[in-house]
Design a protein around this motif. Structure first.
Motif, PDB file in Angstrom:
ATOM      1  N   ALA A 697     -19.370  27.481  -7.414  1.00 20.91           N
ATOM      2  CA  ALA A 697     -18.292  28.260  -8.021  1.00 20.91           C
ATOM      3  C   ALA A 697     -17.017  28.191  -7.184  1.00 20.91           C
ATOM      4  O   ALA A 697     -15.916  28.006  -7.720  1.00 20.91           O
ATOM      5  CB  ALA A 697     -18.740  29.714  -8.199  1.00 20.91           C
ATOM      6  N   LEU A 698     -17.148  28.348  -5.860  1.00 24.98           N
ATOM      7  CA  LEU A 698     -15.964  28.284  -5.007  1.00 24.98           C
ATOM      8  C   LEU A 698     -15.367  26.883  -4.986  1.00 24.98           C
ATOM      9  O   LEU A 698     -14.149  26.707  -4.984  1.00 24.98           O
ATOM     10  CB  LEU A 698     -16.319  28.726  -3.584  1.00 24.98           C
ATOM     11  CG  LEU A 698     -16.491  30.235  -3.379  1.00 24.98           C
ATOM     12  CD1 LEU A 698     -16.910  30.536  -1.943  1.00 24.98           C
ATOM     13  CD2 LEU A 698     -15.199  30.973  -3.722  1.00 24.98           C
ATOM     14  N   PHE A 699     -16.251  25.850  -4.973  1.00 22.36           N
ATOM     15  CA  PHE A 699     -15.727  24.480  -5.010  1.00 22.36           C
ATOM     16  C   PHE A 699     -14.967  24.247  -6.308  1.00 22.36           C
ATOM     17  O   PHE A 699     -13.874  23.672  -6.299  1.00 22.36           O
ATOM     18  CB  PHE A 699     -16.848  23.460  -4.874  1.00 22.36           C
ATOM     19  CG  PHE A 699     -16.372  22.047  -5.075  1.00 22.36           C
ATOM     20  CD1 PHE A 699     -15.697  21.382  -4.059  1.00 22.36           C
ATOM     21  CD2 PHE A 699     -16.537  21.400  -6.281  1.00 22.36           C
ATOM     22  CE1 PHE A 699     -15.207  20.099  -4.241  1.00 22.36           C
ATOM     23  CE2 PHE A 699     -16.054  20.116  -6.485  1.00 22.36           C
ATOM     24  CZ  PHE A 699     -15.386  19.463  -5.460  1.00 22.36           C
ATOM     25  N   TYR A 700     -15.539  24.665  -7.410  1.00 17.30           N
ATOM     26  CA  TYR A 700     -14.887  24.454  -8.716  1.00 17.30           C
ATOM     27  C   TYR A 700     -13.523  25.133  -8.740  1.00 17.30           C
ATOM     28  O   TYR A 700     -12.527  24.545  -9.193  1.00 17.30           O
ATOM     29  CB  TYR A 700     -15.780  25.004  -9.834  1.00 17.30           C
ATOM     30  CG  TYR A 700     -15.106  25.034 -11.182  1.00 17.30           C
ATOM     31  CD1 TYR A 700     -14.935  23.868 -11.928  1.00 17.30           C
ATOM     32  CD2 TYR A 700     -14.606  26.230 -11.699  1.00 17.30           C
ATOM     33  CE1 TYR A 700     -14.295  23.899 -13.154  1.00 17.30           C
ATOM     34  CE2 TYR A 700     -13.967  26.267 -12.926  1.00 17.30           C
ATOM     35  CZ  TYR A 700     -13.818  25.096 -13.657  1.00 17.30           C
ATOM     36  OH  TYR A 700     -13.186  25.128 -14.876  1.00 17.30           O
ATOM     37  N   GLU A 701     -13.451  26.358  -8.239  1.00 19.58           N
ATOM     38  CA  GLU A 701     -12.186  27.102  -8.232  1.00 19.58           C
ATOM     39  C   GLU A 701     -11.117  26.355  -7.431  1.00 19.58           C
ATOM     40  O   GLU A 701      -9.958  26.249  -7.863  1.00 19.58           O
ATOM     41  CB  GLU A 701     -12.431  28.492  -7.641  1.00 19.58           C
ATOM     42  CG  GLU A 701     -11.217  29.392  -7.629  1.00 19.58           C
ATOM     43  CD  GLU A 701     -11.510  30.739  -6.985  1.00 19.58           C
ATOM     44  OE1 GLU A 701     -10.560  31.388  -6.527  1.00 19.58           O
ATOM     45  OE2 GLU A 701     -12.691  31.131  -6.921  1.00 19.58           O
ATOM     46  N   LYS A 702     -11.495  25.824  -6.268  1.00 23.18           N
ATOM     47  CA  LYS A 702     -10.543  25.099  -5.418  1.00 23.18           C
ATOM     48  C   LYS A 702     -10.136  23.776  -6.056  1.00 23.18           C
ATOM     49  O   LYS A 702      -8.948  23.434  -6.120  1.00 23.18           O
ATOM     50  CB  LYS A 702     -11.192  24.853  -4.054  1.00 23.18           C
ATOM     51  CG  LYS A 702     -10.337  24.063  -3.072  1.00 23.18           C
ATOM     52  CD  LYS A 702      -9.334  24.926  -2.374  1.00 23.18           C
ATOM     53  CE  LYS A 702      -8.627  24.160  -1.267  1.00 23.18           C
ATOM     54  NZ  LYS A 702      -7.633  24.987  -0.574  1.00 23.18           N
ATOM     55  N   GLU A 703     -11.105  23.021  -6.543  1.00 25.32           N
ATOM     56  CA  GLU A 703     -10.839  21.682  -7.065  1.00 25.32           C
ATOM     57  C   GLU A 703     -10.070  21.731  -8.376  1.00 25.32           C
ATOM     58  O   GLU A 703      -9.168  20.919  -8.606  1.00 25.32           O
ATOM     59  CB  GLU A 703     -12.159  20.925  -7.250  1.00 25.32           C
ATOM     60  CG  GLU A 703     -12.015  19.488  -7.724  1.00 25.32           C
ATOM     61  CD  GLU A 703     -11.430  18.552  -6.676  1.00 25.32           C
ATOM     62  OE1 GLU A 703     -11.115  17.397  -7.025  1.00 25.32           O
ATOM     63  OE2 GLU A 703     -11.285  18.970  -5.513  1.00 25.32           O
ATOM     64  N   VAL A 704     -10.387  22.698  -9.227  1.00 25.92           N
ATOM     65  CA  VAL A 704      -9.706  22.762 -10.513  1.00 25.92           C
ATOM     66  C   VAL A 704      -8.232  23.144 -10.322  1.00 25.92           C
ATOM     67  O   VAL A 704      -7.360  22.720 -11.095  1.00 25.92           O
ATOM     68  CB  VAL A 704     -10.439  23.724 -11.474  1.00 25.92           C
ATOM     69  CG1 VAL A 704     -10.035  25.172 -11.260  1.00 25.92           C
ATOM     70  CG2 VAL A 704     -10.222  23.307 -12.925  1.00 25.92           C
ATOM     71  N   HIS A 705      -7.943  23.928  -9.282  1.00 27.81           N
ATOM     72  CA  HIS A 705      -6.540  24.256  -8.973  1.00 27.81           C
ATOM     73  C   HIS A 705      -5.782  22.998  -8.553  1.00 27.81           C
ATOM     74  O   HIS A 705      -4.657  22.758  -9.019  1.00 27.81           O
ATOM     75  CB  HIS A 705      -6.489  25.307  -7.859  1.00 27.81           C
ATOM     76  CG  HIS A 705      -5.094  25.607  -7.393  1.00 27.81           C
ATOM     77  ND1 HIS A 705      -4.184  26.309  -8.152  1.00 27.81           N
ATOM     78  CD2 HIS A 705      -4.451  25.272  -6.234  1.00 27.81           C
ATOM     79  CE1 HIS A 705      -3.043  26.401  -7.506  1.00 27.81           C
ATOM     80  NE2 HIS A 705      -3.177  25.786  -6.333  1.00 27.81           N
ATOM     81  N   PHE A 706      -6.415  22.175  -7.706  1.00 28.02           N
ATOM     82  CA  PHE A 706      -5.792  20.910  -7.290  1.00 28.02           C
ATOM     83  C   PHE A 706      -5.529  20.016  -8.498  1.00 28.02           C
ATOM     84  O   PHE A 706      -4.447  19.430  -8.640  1.00 28.02           O
ATOM     85  CB  PHE A 706      -6.708  20.209  -6.283  1.00 28.02           C
ATOM     86  CG  PHE A 706      -6.493  18.725  -6.177  1.00 28.02           C
ATOM     87  CD1 PHE A 706      -5.354  18.213  -5.584  1.00 28.02           C
ATOM     88  CD2 PHE A 706      -7.429  17.833  -6.682  1.00 28.02           C
ATOM     89  CE1 PHE A 706      -5.152  16.844  -5.486  1.00 28.02           C
ATOM     90  CE2 PHE A 706      -7.235  16.468  -6.601  1.00 28.02           C
ATOM     91  CZ  PHE A 706      -6.095  15.969  -6.001  1.00 28.02           C
ATOM     92  N   ARG A 707      -6.510  19.907  -9.400  1.00 31.14           N
ATOM     93  CA  ARG A 707      -6.348  19.047 -10.580  1.00 31.14           C
ATOM     94  C   ARG A 707      -5.210  19.551 -11.482  1.00 31.14           C
ATOM     95  O   ARG A 707      -4.464  18.753 -12.046  1.00 31.14           O
ATOM     96  CB  ARG A 707      -7.653  19.011 -11.376  1.00 31.14           C
ATOM     97  CG  ARG A 707      -8.864  18.487 -10.619  1.00 31.14           C
ATOM     98  CD  ARG A 707      -8.918  16.980 -10.594  1.00 31.14           C
ATOM     99  NE  ARG A 707     -10.143  16.521  -9.956  1.00 31.14           N
ATOM    100  CZ  ARG A 707     -11.259  16.225 -10.603  1.00 31.14           C
ATOM    101  NH1 ARG A 707     -11.322  16.331 -11.916  1.00 31.14           N
ATOM    102  NH2 ARG A 707     -12.323  15.804  -9.933  1.00 31.14           N
TER     103      ARG A 707
END
Length: 811
Positions: A697-707
């Motif tokens: 969940a934390l990885f998704y939150e960080k990565e989706v912001h970058f994308r």
């Protein structure tokens, strides 16, 4: 869908051929075929000097501008491709910008049914010239030897190549000179010629007026005493000469021979276990959708070891109970005999396997079983999405995030996305399963396009493994050594060896050392065909290119300055294996990468040996990271978590997170708890931190912001365009043409490039790259089709323009 009405007035057919030209070709239908050929039929047609097998897409009576050549042969009385699959093929061709003929070839793996042979014969001019050549040329000349053989009678290509190892070049030369002519013959393979191991015989009874040879009588007597179906190879032990006698009995109509479904691997006798509450809730949602016969996509997000496979099996059972077919797609590397065995154990003869480990003939047989309805459950890799399953009700895509679902050659389709399109047309249910879903799938679930099903814990309440991160920068400062293993990892391995437990070590890099360089002048050894360094493989004593396969001997002197000071840098899986032997001389170590797994079956041989505890430590590349359930593995070590993080690709962090999470999930899958030791020089990188915390969940939150900030998928539609040519000036000119064509770019689209590709030269071709980001898929497709038309109008070589829609890699 447009219906095609057949009649005797249809004189022509449009055929799509497996060539890099995106257009159908019109052929004349002989009178004997006019009422038999339909859309979806396979036919053999002339194409230049060759004979090719293509698929009919339309029958009509519209004469072409030029005289039409006739169709040679109809291969299928019943169309090989049904209308709904032909529609799917057209979608793949249109969306992924691929020639329809190459898409349809991918959809029909039936090449094994046809035996292609070439026969060479002397022409009149060749016969006239033969005597002069024989008088004046040396007897050792391959051309002279071929002419001598052909003077007596025509010979097959196989015969000539067996007699003369250098026949290929000589045959081409003689054909160019007009001295020989080639005839290509396509014949159906005789099923009676299959190997004894793959044939089963059943006796039909002995008529009194048929005379039998001694061995035929002996076999007939045995079969009368032992009724039923028998494997021919096993019969050889009971009746001498059974293989030859059985074929003879079949030709005389006294026995039936049929090819046996290859049961790949061993049946894994796992009976259904009681589902835990999260599994039960997920299964019920899938079952309800299957029974309602509605198109729906589920994202099954379950941690490693949460029992996703059992949910798949139950869902497939529910589809079969509803009278519908089912399909399970897995990454190539995950379809092991052990996994296939689970499905054979649960579903028996209703299972068909589509896998590259099979021969062309075996794949064709499996495809025909599916088409006939004999197999209602298909387990396959990427291309299995095109299997002709009857009344399809369920498609499961396991490890849906895996990059191997994207084909790297034309047609560059994505198996997961194609499965969703196919299910939508069939009114079927799709289940996408993963412990680390792709960003696109998770985003679709967040937006309500997919329904999210969670499996948040391991089965039987087993704990997740503990993860320790070792900062290799601190390790170097404290030990003053550039070591492959940290002290913590060595201690953990030693503890497992003492306790009789097993260890898996991951380093996603092949070879012994990454490259070789000269200390005097700094020159690096590079591939002659590609702009990449050669990798040192110590066992084979060679420098190897991992892109094109070019190899050369390890130099003793620098090829540039003749210095003796050659040194090797970097660490690969081969070096890890050697270091393990040095640190733990008594340990039994196995290595699994492309260098040790040279054959299709060796992969499972190594894994089976590890399961049976014949090895203490298994070291390997990403091959060891996915899908393996080995209860005695209690330690997983990641030699370098940094491999891949620095790649020039927006998916680098996502791939690293997925790989680290997946390999960590191999530990502690039995009754014993597991630990994971991750070595890195970037412990603060979010992909490493969140993988260590096993927090998707934390990885998704960080990565989706970058994308979102950078406008990468899922916030934009992406296409990677590569222009390639043997001459750099040609590739540069063509890419510049496209750059001008895209200036100014269409509305809502951003164009990056043209620029040199990250690997600017590959397999003797120079490469330039353009990246398109579009807010609308429709706009992106229209732009790509315009570029294809430009390449056609300018008469570019057919392979000069490469279009990759929704790329998983930008290298």
């Amino acid at each position: 869908m447009e219906e095609v009405t057949l009649g005797m007035n249809e004189l022509y057919c449009d055929v799509c051929l497996p060539v890099p030209i995106d257009q159908p070709f019109t052929y004349a239908l002989p009178e004997t075929l006019r009422h038999r050929v339909r859309a979806g039929s396979r036919v053999t047609v002339p194409f230049g000097t060759r004979k090719l097998t293509g698929v009919v897409v339309r029958c009509h009576s519209e004469p072409p501008d030029a005289p039409a050549r006739p169709v040679f042969r109809l291969l299928d009385e019943q169309p090989a491709i049904e209308p709904e699959m032909l529609a799917l093929g057209r979608w793949v061709a249109g969306y992924y910008c691929a020639p329809l003929g190459e898409v349809l070839r991918t959809m029909t793996p039936l090449g094994g049914e046809i035996r292609h042979t070439k026969t060479y014969a002397l022409t009149d001019s060749g016969r006239d010239a033969t005597r002069q050549l024989l008088l004046g040329a040396a007897a050792a000349d391959p051309m002279v030897a071929i002419l001598r053989l052909l003077e007596a009678r025509p010979r097959s290509a196989g015969y000539l190549k067996n007699k003369l190892p250098l026949a290929d070049r000589a045959l081409k030369s003689l054909e160019r000179k007009g001295f020989i002519q080639v005839e290509e013959l396509d014949t159906e393979r005789d099923p009676l010629r299959a190997s004894a191991a793959r044939l089963r015989i059943e006796f039909r009874g002995r008529p009194g007026d048929v005379k039998l040879a001694k061995r035929e009588r002996e076999l007939a007597a045995f079969l009368e005493l032992h009724p039923g179906s028998h494997n021919l190879q096993e019969l050889e032990a009971a009746v001498a000469g059974a293989s030859v006698a059985a074929r003879s009995l079949a030709r005389k109509g006294l026995a039936t021979l049929r090819t046996e479904t290859p049961v790949w691997g061993h049946p894994a006798a796992r009976d259904p276990h009681q589902l835990n509450p999260p599994q039960q809730r997920a299964f019920e949602r899938i079952r309800q959708a299957v029974e309602r016969r509605e198109f729906k996509t589920f994202l099954l997000h379950g941690v490693t070891g949460s029992g996703k496979t059992e949910v798949y099996l139950r869902a497939i059972e529910s589809a079969l109970a509803a009278g519908r077919g089912a399909m399970l797609l897995v990454p190539e590397i995950a379809l092991t005999p052990a996994m296939a065995g689970q499905f054979f154990h649960r579903f028996g003869d209703r299972v068909a396997i589509l896998h590259s480990a099979f021969t062309d003939i075996e794949r064709a047989e499996q495809w025909r079983r599916i088409q006939s309805g004999a197999a209602g459950v298909v387990v396959g890799t990427r291309s299995g999405v095109f299997a002709p399953v009857r009344n399809l009700g369920l498609i499961v895509v396991d490890e849906e995030h895996d990059g191997s679902y994207k084909q790297e050659e034309t047609p560059r389709y994505h198996g997961r996305d194609t499965a969703i399109v196919r299910a939508q047309a069939a009114g079927a249910v799709v289940v996408l399963g993963s412990a680390t879903p792709s960003l696109e799938s998770r985003y679709n679930a967040e937006k309500g396009k997919y329904e999210l099903l969670d499996l948040p814990e391991r089965i039987e309440q087993r704990p997740m493994p503990e993860v320790e991160v070792v900062d290799m920068r601190v390790e170097f400062l404290e030990t003053r050594k550039q070591a492959v293993f940290s002290r913590r990892l060595l201690d953990a391995i030693r503890e497992r060896l003492d306790n009789g437990e097993q260890t898996m070590l991951l380093l996603n890099r092949r070879g012994f050392s990454s490259f070789a360089a000269c200390r005097s002048c700094g020159h690096r050894l590079e591939c002659v065909n590609c702009a990449v360094t050669l990798t040192y493989h110590r066992r084979d004593r060679r420098m190897l290119c991992h892109y094109c396969g070019y190899a050369e001997r390890v130099p003793s002197l620098c090829p540039k300055c003749q210095s003796e000071h050659i040194y090797f840098l970097g660490t690969g899986s081969e070096k890890v294996e050697e270091e393990l032997h040095r640190e733990f001389p008594a340990a039994r170590v196995a290595r699994m990468d492309r260098d040790t797994v040279t054959g299709k079956r060796q992969y499972e041989t190594i894994l089976e040996g590890f399961r049976e505890r014949n090895f203490d430590i298994l070291v390997g590349t990403q091959m060891i990271a996915k899908g393996h359930d080995i209860p005695n593995v209690t330690l997983v070590g990641v030699i370098s978590a940094d491999v891949g993080l620095g790649m020039p690709d927006f998916r680098a962090a996502e791939r690293s997170f997925q790989l680290l999470t997946q390999v960590a999930g191999r530990a502690g899958r039995g009754t014993l708890p597991g630990i994971v030791v991750v070595q890195t020089i970037n412990p603060e990188h979010y992909a490493v931190r969140f993988a260590a915390a096993q927090d998707y969940a934390l990885f998704y939150e960080k990565e989706v912001h970058f994308r979102k900030v950078m406008r990468y998928p899922p916030f934009a539609a992406l296409a990677n365009i590569v222009v390639r040519g043997r001459k750099q000036e040609d590739a540069l000119r063509m890419s510049s043409d496209l750059g001008r064509l895209l200036t100014p770019p269409p509305a809502t689209m951003r164009v990056l490039g043209p620029a040199e590709a990250p690997v600017p030269r590959l397999k003797e071709e120079f490469r330039y790259q353009i990246l398109l980001k579009a807010a609308s898929r429709k706009t992106l497709n229209e732009t790509l089709q315009a570029l294809r038309r430009h390449a056609l109008d300018e008469r570019w070589p057919p392979t000069a323009l490469v279009i990759d829609v929704d790329p998983v890699s930008l290298l």
